[in-house]
Design an enzyme around this catalytic site. Structure first.
Site, short mmCIF file in Angstrom:
data_model
loop_
_atom_site.label_atom_id
_atom_site.label_comp_id
_atom_site.label_asym_id
_atom_site.label_seq_id
_atom_site.Cartn_x
_atom_site.Cartn_y
_atom_site.Cartn_z
N HIS A 180 -2.68 -0.87 -3.29
CA HIS A 180 -3.84 -0.02 -3.04
C HIS A 180 -3.70 1.28 -3.83
O HIS A 180 -2.85 2.11 -3.54
CB HIS A 180 -3.96 0.32 -1.55
CG HIS A 180 -4.22 -0.88 -0.69
ND1 HIS A 180 -3.91 -0.92 0.64
CD2 HIS A 180 -4.77 -2.10 -0.98
CE1 HIS A 180 -4.25 -2.10 1.15
NE2 HIS A 180 -4.77 -2.83 0.18
N SER A 214 0.85 -1.20 0.00
CA SER A 214 0.00 0.00 0.00
C SER A 214 0.88 1.25 0.00
O SER A 214 1.66 1.45 -0.93
CB SER A 214 -0.95 -0.03 1.20
OG SER A 214 -1.88 1.03 1.14
N THR A 215 0.82 2.06 1.04
CA THR A 215 1.58 3.31 1.09
C THR A 215 3.08 3.02 0.97
O THR A 215 3.63 2.24 1.73
CB THR A 215 1.31 4.05 2.40
OG1 THR A 215 -0.10 4.14 2.60
CG2 THR A 215 1.92 5.44 2.38
N ASP A 255 -4.35 -5.17 5.92
CA ASP A 255 -4.76 -5.95 4.75
C ASP A 255 -3.71 -7.02 4.46
O ASP A 255 -2.51 -6.74 4.45
CB ASP A 255 -4.94 -5.02 3.55
CG ASP A 255 -5.63 -5.72 2.37
OD1 ASP A 255 -6.27 -6.77 2.61
OD2 ASP A 255 -5.53 -5.21 1.24
N MET A 304 -0.17 0.92 5.34
CA MET A 304 -0.93 1.16 6.56
C MET A 304 -2.00 0.09 6.73
O MET A 304 -2.57 -0.39 5.75
CB MET A 304 -1.59 2.54 6.49
CG MET A 304 -2.25 2.99 7.78
SD MET A 304 -1.00 3.34 9.03
CE MET A 304 -2.02 4.01 10.34
#
Length: 355
Positions: free
Chosen positions: A203, A176-177, A299, A296
């Site tokens: 994401h 993600s991030t 998931d 973050m």
């Protein structure tokens, strides 16, 4: 009580500077301490006001967002959240911004002057708060040629050993991030002859994953593409889940086929790493190598447990000292299903060794 997160808002539109500032200051944890009308103005003000986070428009005169970001990361690394249009060019520039060190980005709701930006107020606030907690210095470390990195920390809570010799292999990466740059570090180390396909959940909203795939494809030996519904998965190809769609896999005959769907988000995400992993847990006669990297939240953790329960699998989590945000790897490690904790610089090498 913790001091407020200080923010510099950079945009060439006076209207957008005011809108973004007003939205951010509706949260009591944030204080906008300055605005700038272009990149050069921003660089001058950063030295004086030293903000915790910067929101940075991609398209500006004099010095645009990408040029400004490069200078920020070279001179005084500060967490930066890009503010981007959803045009093709905007998406391509956003992907480059992630490569250059931006922590995250916000997609404008309706063009360069977005009158309805209030619709994503919570997203803007959350991304600024998350950026303030990120380890932007790890980005600098990861871009340097590192030596003396400790060998992977091998976990002992392994429920089933990875079967290296007999079964077909599949690699499944969730991030993600900070993920676009992390993916670049990993995928560029993989050979075109890799004896496994790669499935990736990053994401990102619709419109940006295709630009990410295209950019990575120009940098890698393997082929990298945005996944398409119904296509047969091939070795040596990386398939990135399209923004807004869950990516699952079904075995049809001897082939594995991509299936995309728009079922509700899981833990706020679509695509979801959990959904991808859970679908792979139903694939017989495959060994799954799962990799959870910077991001973050949690998931991937539930899906990881399911993988370990149902198929031959091996799990790698990115180490804290290379993550931009340690949330997803930390949550995966807490399940006691992670086999190795590996520095980002070594993940590609470990994939090659295991596959």
């Amino acid at each position: 009580m913790k001091e407020k997160i200080t923010v510099l808002v950079v945009d060439d539109s006076a209207f957008m500077r005011k809108v973004i500032s007003d939205l951010l200051q509706q949260d009591e944890r944030i204080e906008v301490i300055g605005t700038a009308r272009n990149g050069q103005d921003a660089l001058d003000k950063i030295k004086i006001i030293k903000p915790d986070v910067i929101t940075l428009d991609v398209e500006m005169p004099i010095l645009d967002g990408l040029g400004t970001l490069k200078k920020i990361m070279e001179e005084s690394p500060i967490p930066v959240v890009m503010v981007s249009s959803t045009t093709l060019e905007g998406a391509q520039n956003t992907v480059l911004a992630m490569e250059y060190g931006a922590v995250d980005f916000i997609a404008k709701t309706s063009g360069s002057i977005s009158l309805d930006l209030h619709k994503i107020k919570d997203e803007i606030i959350n991304k600024v708060i998350l950026a303030s907690q990120s380890q932007v210095t790890n980005f600098i470390k990861n871009t340097e040629k590192l030596s003396g990195i400790k060998r992977a920390d091998v976990r002992h809570e392994v429920h089933c050993q990875f079967n290296k010799s007999s079964q077909k292999k599949l690699i499944a990466i969730g991030t993600s991030t900070g993920g676009p740059k992390a993916l670049q570090h990993v995928l560029t180390k993989l050979p075109a002859s890799l004896n496994a396909p790669i499935l990736i959940v990053q994401h990102m909203p619709p419109g940006f994953t295709k630009s990410l795939a295209n950019r990575l494809n120009t940098l890698c030996h393997i082929e990298v593409k945005e996944a398409e519904d119904g296509e047969i998965i091939k070795n040596g190809v990386a398939y990135i889940a399209p923004g807004g769609y869950h990516l699952t896999v079904k075995k049809i005959g001897t082939a594995l086929v991509v299936q995309l769907n728009q079922l509700p988000p899981r833990k706020g995400h679509r695509p979801s790493v959990d959904v991808m992993y859970e679908s792979l847990a139903d694939i017989p006669n495959y060994s799954i190598l799962s990799v959870i990297m910077t991001g973050m939240g949690a998931d991937g953790s539930d899906g990881l447990v399911r993988l370990k329960q149902h198929v031959d699998s091996y799990s790698i989590a990115e180490s804290e000292d290379s993550c931009i945000v340690y949330g997803m790897p930390r949550s995966a490690i807490k399940t006691n299903q992670v086999d190795e904790i590996v520095h980002l610089q070594q993940i590609g090498q470990r994939i090659v060794e295991l596959v």
